[in-house]
Scaffold this active site. Structure first.
Site, PDB file in Angstrom:
ATOM      1  N   VAL A 230       3.594 -11.070  -1.599  1.00 17.34           N
ATOM      2  CA  VAL A 230       2.770 -12.285  -1.719  1.00 17.34           C
ATOM      3  C   VAL A 230       2.855 -12.825  -3.152  1.00 17.34           C
ATOM      4  O   VAL A 230       3.059 -12.067  -4.103  1.00 17.34           O
ATOM      5  CB  VAL A 230       1.284 -12.017  -1.360  1.00 17.34           C
TER       6      VAL A 230
ATOM      7  N   TRP B  41       2.978   2.761  -2.379  1.00 15.10           N
ATOM      8  CA  TRP B  41       2.690   3.351  -1.062  1.00 15.10           C
ATOM      9  C   TRP B  41       3.213   4.783  -1.021  1.00 15.10           C
ATOM     10  O   TRP B  41       4.420   5.000  -1.127  1.00 15.10           O
ATOM     11  CB  TRP B  41       3.333   2.502   0.047  1.00 15.10           C
TER      12      TRP B  41
ATOM     13  N   ARG C 104      -0.336   7.500   5.051  1.00 15.97           N
ATOM     14  CA  ARG C 104       0.081   7.690   3.659  1.00 15.97           C
ATOM     15  C   ARG C 104      -0.107   9.135   3.240  1.00 15.97           C
ATOM     16  O   ARG C 104      -1.029   9.818   3.714  1.00 15.97           O
ATOM     17  CB  ARG C 104      -0.714   6.777   2.716  1.00 15.97           C
TER      18      ARG C 104
ATOM     19  N   ALA D  64      -1.285 -14.114   3.842  1.00 15.60           N
ATOM     20  CA  ALA D  64      -1.427 -12.847   4.568  1.00 15.60           C
ATOM     21  C   ALA D  64      -2.542 -12.037   3.936  1.00 15.60           C
ATOM     22  O   ALA D  64      -2.884 -12.236   2.773  1.00 15.60           O
ATOM     23  CB  ALA D  64      -0.121 -12.066   4.502  1.00 15.60           C
TER      24      ALA D  64
ATOM     25  N   GLN E 104      -5.699  -0.382   9.576  1.00 14.57           N
ATOM     26  CA  GLN E 104      -5.649  -1.666   8.868  1.00 14.57           C
ATOM     27  C   GLN E 104      -5.652  -2.791   9.890  1.00 14.57           C
ATOM     28  O   GLN E 104      -5.250  -2.596  11.039  1.00 14.57           O
ATOM     29  CB  GLN E 104      -4.345  -1.788   8.062  1.00 14.57           C
TER      30      GLN E 104
ATOM     31  N   HIS F  82       1.664   0.541   6.013  1.00 13.93           N
ATOM     32  CA  HIS F  82       0.721  -0.577   6.131  1.00 13.93           C
ATOM     33  C   HIS F  82       1.109  -1.431   7.337  1.00 13.93           C
ATOM     34  O   HIS F  82       2.238  -1.362   7.829  1.00 13.93           O
ATOM     35  CB  HIS F  82       0.691  -1.437   4.857  1.00 13.93           C
TER      36      HIS F  82
HETATM   37  N1  PHE Z   1      -0.126  -4.206   2.827  1.00 13.22           N
HETATM   38  C1  PHE Z   1      -0.923  -4.146   1.642  1.00 13.22           C
HETATM   39  C2  PHE Z   1      -1.421  -2.725   1.460  1.00 13.22           C
HETATM   40  O1  PHE Z   1      -1.517  -2.007   2.422  1.00 13.22           O
HETATM   41  C3  PHE Z   1      -2.115  -5.081   1.697  1.00 13.22           C
HETATM   42  C4  PHE Z   1      -1.735  -6.546   1.723  1.00 13.22           C
HETATM   43  C5  PHE Z   1      -1.542  -7.171   2.925  1.00 13.22           C
HETATM   44  C6  PHE Z   1      -1.629  -7.249   0.554  1.00 13.22           C
HETATM   45  C7  PHE Z   1      -1.206  -8.505   2.954  1.00 13.22           C
HETATM   46  C8  PHE Z   1      -1.329  -8.583   0.577  1.00 13.22           C
HETATM   47  C9  PHE Z   1      -1.131  -9.189   1.779  1.00 13.22           C
HETATM   48  O2  PHE Z   1      -1.723  -2.306   0.385  1.00 13.22           O
END
Ligand code: PHE
Length: 342
Positions: free
Chosen positions: A256, A160, A200, A310, A214, A174
């Site tokens: 995750v 990120w 970002r 998620a 998002q 995010h």
């Molecule tokens: N937050 C992650 C991103 O912005 C995306 C994501 C969300 C991945 C939830 C897995 C589960 O790149």
């Protein structure tokens, strides 16, 4: 009646006529008044008729006075008639409407494409029992990173491209930051989506902006399975984009395990390969995965009791795919020529 009384009476009639003329604003009542004072059976004529028994001397005096009164009334009448004519023609002009002129076009309101797809998404998820939650756009490193199993100085933070504010806070990179906040605030089982803006440090081009939307999704209960995640996301892309052909690929996101990316068949070339899908035939649309046990621990939820999944939809991307927009900047330009096409 003696002659003085008669003359007084004439004067009264004259004054009354003048007052009535002064109070008139329309032509019909003007004519009415004229008739009353100068018509055949007018008061003045009646006075003249009643003079037959009087001395010729008095008759002469009264006759002259009646005539003068008549002249004055006639003058007032003519003046007023002229004035009303001018006033009426002015107001008629201002009321004139040319029915052959083209009408004034009334701009029709419609939603911004991002808003309308977002509303559609919210409706779709709420119909499946999901609830909409929100989190702050300016976050602490704790919720944006640490509590998502991304410790300080861990190389995974590089995924990120983060802006850092002088005060140490972060414009969230995010909406995953809302995951732990929600799990702390609400008891499982949970079904939530969290739409919102993220930031970002990107160089701006046709598919990247430093700000984007998002929609995070989080599902927690005792029996949540990977197949539930697959089913929900497959029906989501089918609903939003009308796409049936999908695939899941393994991917790495620290919060995750396992982590996945959902790809859809390229909507532009239908899998044949083009410049948009970089000849692969597939477009990556939704990163996702099963909630990492450590994230549950950060949120105070027992990972051996609860399971969850998620996902984080890059929302602007979905809107671009849905409407075939090839430059993300167009969506945010505020250019009405562009927006009116939706
Ligand atoms: N937050 C992650 C991103 O912005 C995306 C994501 C969300 C991945 C939830 C897995 C589960 O790149």
């Amino acid at each position: 009646m003696n002659s003085d009384e008669i003359l007084k009476k004439i004067e009264n009639v004259l004054n009354k006529a003048k007052t009535e003329f002064n109070q008139t604003i329309d032509e019909t009542s003007l004519e009415e008044i004229y008739k009353n004072y100068l018509g055949k059976n007018s008061l003045l004529n009646n006075i003249l008729h009643s003079m037959s028994n009087y001395e010729p001397e008095i008759r002469k005096k009264v006759g002259m006075s009646v005539n003068n009164a008549k002249i004055e009334i006639e003058e007032s009448y003519q003046n007023l008639k002229e004035k009303l004519k001018v006033a009426n023609s002015k107001s008629n002009n201002s009321l004139k409407i040319d029915l052959t002129l083209p009408g004034i076009k009334i701009e029709q309101f419609h939603q911004h494409p991002i808003t309308s797809v977002l509303n559609d998404t919210v409706e779709f998820f709420t119909s499946m029992g999901f609830e909409v939650v929100e989190g702050p756009e300016i976050e602490t490193a704790h919720y944006n990173f640490d509590a998502l199993n991304i410790p300080d100085n861990h190389p995974a933070r590089d995924i990120w491209d983060t802006f850092y504010l002088k005060c140490g806070l972060i414009p969230r990179t995010h909406t995953s930051s809302v995951q732990v906040r929600t799990m702390e605030a609400k008891k499982p089982p949970l079904r939530v989506i969290a739409p919102g803006r993220c930031y970002r440090y990107e160089s701006v081009d046709a598919t990247h902006l430093f700000m984007f939307n998002q929609v995070e999704g989080l599902f927690v209960d005792k029996t949540a399975k990977l197949s539930d995640l697959k089913g929900i996301l497959e029906s989501t892309v089918k609903h939003l984009l009308g796409v049936k052909k999908t695939r899941f690929r393994p991917a790495f996101y620290p919060f995750v395990e396992p982590g996945l990316d959902l790809d859809i068949e390229c909507v532009f070339c239908h899998g044949k390969g083009c410049s948009v899908c970089k000849s692969s035939g597939w477009i990556e649309v939704i990163p996702c995965g099963m909630v990492h046990p450590r994230v549950f621990e950060y949120a105070g939820i027992n990972p051996s009791e609860y399971k969850g999944f998620a996902f984080g939809m890059g929302f602007d991307r979905l809107v671009m795919l849905k409407y075939n927009v090839n430059d993300l900047r167009l969506l945010y330009s505020g250019n009405l020529d562009v927006l009116n096409q939706f």
